[in-house]
Write a protein that holds these residues in place. Structure first.
Motif: not given
Length: 642
Positions: A304-330
Motif C-alpha cells: 500500500t502507499q502507507a507501506d511504501l512510505a514506511e519502507t522509504l523512511s527506513g532508507f537513506t538514499f544517496f549518490e556516491k562517487y565512483d572515485e573512493p578518495d574524497a581528496t581527489i573528488t574535492d
C-alpha cells in the motif's frame, strides 16, 4: 593502392636502420601463436616484437589487426597480402619486396576481436615513437578516444625523444589527463587535476566529469564511502521505491494487472480467496480477495502507499562517487567549477563576437538605406536589390578574373559604380517625380524590386551562385575551444568600420557632404544659397545605392547569392534605420548593434527556434518604438519635422 603504400612505408622505415632487422625470424619462433592467437598467447609474441625494435613491427601489427596477413601453407612464412581474385599480391615483411602467388596456397590470418584489441594496445606503444609524425598523431588520437591506465607509462617514456612541438604538447596534455584519472598517488593526481583549471576544452571537462562520476545507492544506516549528495525520496517516491525493488531490498509493487492475473489464476469453485467471483466488480472486492491470496502465500503481498512510505523512511538514499578518495573528488569539483566559470565567460565573449558580427552585417546592409531613407526620406523598397546587384557583380568578376583576391579588389569599386549608376537612373526616372508622396514611392520601388529580381533570375537562374572568398579569408580565428570567429566575419566587420569612417568623412569633410546636410536640414534655404537640391538628391541617392552595392559584395562572401537575397535584409535594414534614428549615421550604427545583439541573445535563449527569435525581436522593437518613436539618436532638420 595498398601495395604502393606498403612499399613507401618500408622504404622510409628501412632507411633509418643501421642493419637489417629480421622480423620474419621472430615470427617463425612463434608461428603457432601468430597463426592462431589467443588473448593469453599473443602477449608473448608482442613482447618479443617490442624487443626487436624494428620500424616494420608497427606496420606488421597494423596489417595483422586488419586481417591482411597471410601464411604460406608450405613454408609457414608470413606475408602482407591483398587478395585479387584467385591471386594474392604479397609483400615481404622485411624487405618490402612484392610478389604475386595463387591464393590457394596461402591462409589468411583472422585474429578475433579480443586479440585485435590487445594488438591495438601494443600498436600504440610502437606508434608513439614511430619516425613518422602522422603515425604518432594517430596513436595519440587513439589514446584520446580510449584512455587506459597502461598508456600512461608509454606516453611518459615517449616524451623524452619527441622533437615535434605540437605532438609533444599533445602528449603532455594526455599525460595530464591520464595522471588525473589513473595516477599512482594522490598528490600527483591532485596536481594534475588542479592544472586543468585553465583548460576549457571539452576533453578536459570530460576528464573531470569522469572523475566525478556517481552512482545511486541506498542503505538502512549511515552511508559509507565518498558521498556526493543525499537524495530526497519525496521528490518521486515510486522511482525511489523501484530502486529498492531492483536491489532486492523491498517487495515489488503489485499493479492492477498483477492483481487481475493472480485472481484469475486462483479461481476455485467460483470463489477467489473466499470471495465469490460475481462480487469482484469493485476495486475494494478485488483487493479483499487478493489480500486473502497473499495471506495464504498464493500471491505476493500487496504494497500500500502507507507501506511504501514506511519502507522509504527506513532508507537513506544517496549518490556516491565512483572515485573512493574524497581528496581527489574535492579537487576535481573545485577545478570543474573554475573551468565552468571560465567557459561561461568565454561563451559570453563568443556570443558578444557573434552579436558584433551580425551587427556589422546589418550595418553594411542598412548604411546605404540610412542615406536614401534617413537623409532623403525616400522609402526605397528596392534597396535590397541593390545589395543583390553588388553580390552578382562580385560573382561575375570571379568568372572573369580567376584570382579570388584580385577579383574581390576589382569587384568592390565596380559594384559601387554599377549600383551608383543604377541608383542615379532610378532617382532620375522614378523617384524625382514622387518626392513627398511616400505611398506612391513605396509602391513604385516595390515594383522595381520585383522587376530587378526577375531580371536577375533570367540572367543568372534561380540557383544560388558562389561568391568564393580568397584563401586568406578561409577558416576562423580560434582563440579557445569556445571562442572563435570566421575570418570572413572579421573582414565584414572591418569593412563596416571602413564604411563608417568613409561616410563620416564624406558627410563632414567634403563639399558634397556639406550640401547634403544643408538640403536635408532646410532645402529652401540651401537653394537660396546656390545649391541645386535636385542634383544633391540625385547624388545622395546614388551614393546610398553605391554603398549598398559594395555591401552586397561583403555580404555575398557570407550568405548565398540569389536573386532574392536582398529581401532577406530589407526588413532588418529598415528596422536598423528606424530604431537607430532616421537620418543619423551613428544612429544606424547603434540600431545595428541593438538588433544584432538582441537577435543573438534571443537565439541563445531559444536556440532550437530561429523563427521565434525573429518574432520576439520584432515585438521588442515595436515596444521600443512606442517608448522612443524617434529612435536612439533623434533626427534633426527635415527628417525631424517629418
Amino acid at each position: 593502392m595498398i601495395r604502393v603504400l606498403l612499399s613507401l612505408i618500408w622504404l622510409v622505415a628501412s632507411a633509418g636502420l643501421a642493419a637489417a632487422q629480421d622480423l620474419q625470424t621472430v615470427l617463425q619462433t612463434h608461428a603457432e601463436e601468430v597463426a592462431s592467437p589467443s588473448r593469453g598467447s599473443v602477449s608473448v609474441v608482442l613482447d618479443d616484437l617490442a624487443d626487436l625494435g624494428s620500424p616494420q613491427v608497427s606496420v606488421f601489427l597494423e596489417q595483422w589487426a586488419d586481417r591482411n596477413v597471410w601464411q604460406n601453407d608450405e613454408t609457414g612464412l608470413f606475408y602482407i597480402g591483398e587478395e585479387d581474385g584467385d591471386e594474392i599480391a604479397l609483400t615481404d615483411l622485411d624487405s618490402g619486396e612484392e610478389t604475386t602467388a595463387a591464393s590457394d596456397g596461402y591462409t589468411q590470418l583472422r585474429p578475433n576481436g579480443g586479440v585485435r584489441r590487445v594488438i591495438g594496445s601494443a600498436l600504440v606503444q610502437f606508434q608513439l615513437t614511430d619516425p613518422d609524425p602522422d603515425r604518432r598523431r594517430s596513436a595519440l588520437e587513439s589514446i584520446g578516444r580510449r584512455a587506459d591506465p597502461s598508456q600512461l607509462p608509454l606516453l611518459e617514456a615517449s616524451l623524452e625523444g619527441e622533437a615535434d612541438p605540437a605532438i609533444r604538447a599533445r602528449k603532455v596534455q594526455l599525460i595530464t589527463f591520464l595522471t588525473a584519472r589513473f595516477g599512482g598517488n594522490v598528490a600527483d593526481r591532485v596536481a594534475a587535476i588542479e592544472s586543468l583549471s585553465t583548460d576549457t576544452s571539452v576533453e578536459a571537462r570530460g576528464v573531470l566529469n569522469q572523475i566525478l562520476s556517481t552512482s545511486n545507492d541506498a542503505t538502512q544506516g549511515e552511508p559509507n564511502g565518498n558521498i556526493a549528495r543525499i537524495r530526497d525520496p519525496s521528490s518521486d517516491p515510486a522511482a525511489f521505491y523501484s530502486e529498492l525493488v531492483e536491489a532486492d531490498l523491498a517487495p515489488s509493487l503489485v499493479t492492477p494487472g498483477d492483481i487481475r492475473a493472480a485472481l484469475e489464476a486462483n479461481i476455485v469453485n467460483g470463489r477467489v480467496g473466499g470471495v465469490p467471483t460475481a462480487t469482484l466488480g469493485t476495486d475494494a472486492a478485488r483487493a479483499q480477495a487478493y489480500a486473502a491470496l497473499a495471506a495464504d502465500g498464493l500471491a505476493p503481498p500487496l504494497v500500500t502507499q502507507a507501506d511504501l512510505a514506511e519502507t522509504l523512511s527506513g532508507f537513506t538514499f544517496f549518490e556516491k562517487y565512483d572515485e573512493p578518495d574524497a581528496t581527489i573528488t574535492d579537487a576535481a569539483r573545485k577545478t570543474l567549477d573554475a573551468v565552468e566559470t571560465r567557459v561561461g565567460v568565454a561563451q559570453t565573449v563568443d556570443l558578444t563576437l557573434d552579436g558584433l558580427s551580425l551587427a556589422s552585417i546589418y550595418f553594411l546592409a542598412a548604411i546605404g538605406l540610412a542615406i536614401t531613407f534617413g537623409q532623403m526620406g525616400v522609402i526605397n523598397m528596392a534597396h535590397g536589390e541593390f545589395i543583390m546587384m553588388g553580390a552578382y557583380t562580385g560573382y561575375v568578376m570571379q568568372l572573369v578574373v580567376p584570382d579570388y583576391t584580385v577579383s574581390l579588389l576589382i569587384a568592390l569599386p565596380l559594384a559601387f559604380a554599377v549600383t551608383f549608376g543604377a541608383g542615379v537612373a532610378m532617382e532620375r526616372l522614378v523617384i524625382r517625380h514622387l518626392y513627398h508622396r511616400p505611398l506612391e514611392t513605396l509602391l513604385a520601388t516595390f515594383g522595381i524590386s520585383i522587376a530587378l529580381q526577375q531580371i536577375a533570375k533570367n540572367v543568372f537562374g534561380t540557383q544560388a551562385r558562389p561568391l568564393t572568398s580568397p584563401d586568406w579569408l578561409g577558416g576562423a580565428l580560434v582563440i579557445s575551444d569556445v571562442i572563435q570567429i570566421s575570418y570572413i566575419r572579421i573582414a565584414i566587420f572591418i569593412l563596416a568600420l571602413v564604411f563608417l569612417g568613409l561616410l563620416l568623412f564624406i558627410l563632414r569633410r567634403t563639399r558634397l557632404g556639406l550640401e547634403v546636410r544643408a538640403v536635408t536640414q532646410n532645402p529652401g534655404m540651401a537653394a537660396s544659397m546656390g545649391i541645386n537640391p535636385d542634383r544633391i538628391n540625385m547624388m545622395t541617392f546614388g551614393l546610398g545605392s553605391g554603398i549598398a552595392g559594395v555591401a552586397g559584395v561583403g555580404i555575398g562572401l557570407y550568405a548565398q547569392v540569389t536573386s532574392e537575397m536582398g529581401s532577406n535584409y530589407i526588413v532588418q535594414s529598415f528596422m536598423t534605420v528606424v530604431v537607430g534614428g532616421v537620418g543619423s549615421v551613428f544612429g544606424t550604427l547603434a540600431g545595428a548593434g541593438l538588433i544584432g545583439f538582441l537577435q543573438k541573445g534571443i537565439e541563445w535563449l531559444n536556440p532550437s527556434n530561429t523563427l521565434a527569435a525573429q518574432t520576439y525581436m520584432i515585438l521588442f522593437i515595436i515596444l521600443f518604438i512606442q517608448f522612443r518613436p524617434k529612435g536612439i539618436v533623434a533626427p534633426k532638420g527635415r527628417a525631424a519635422a517629418d
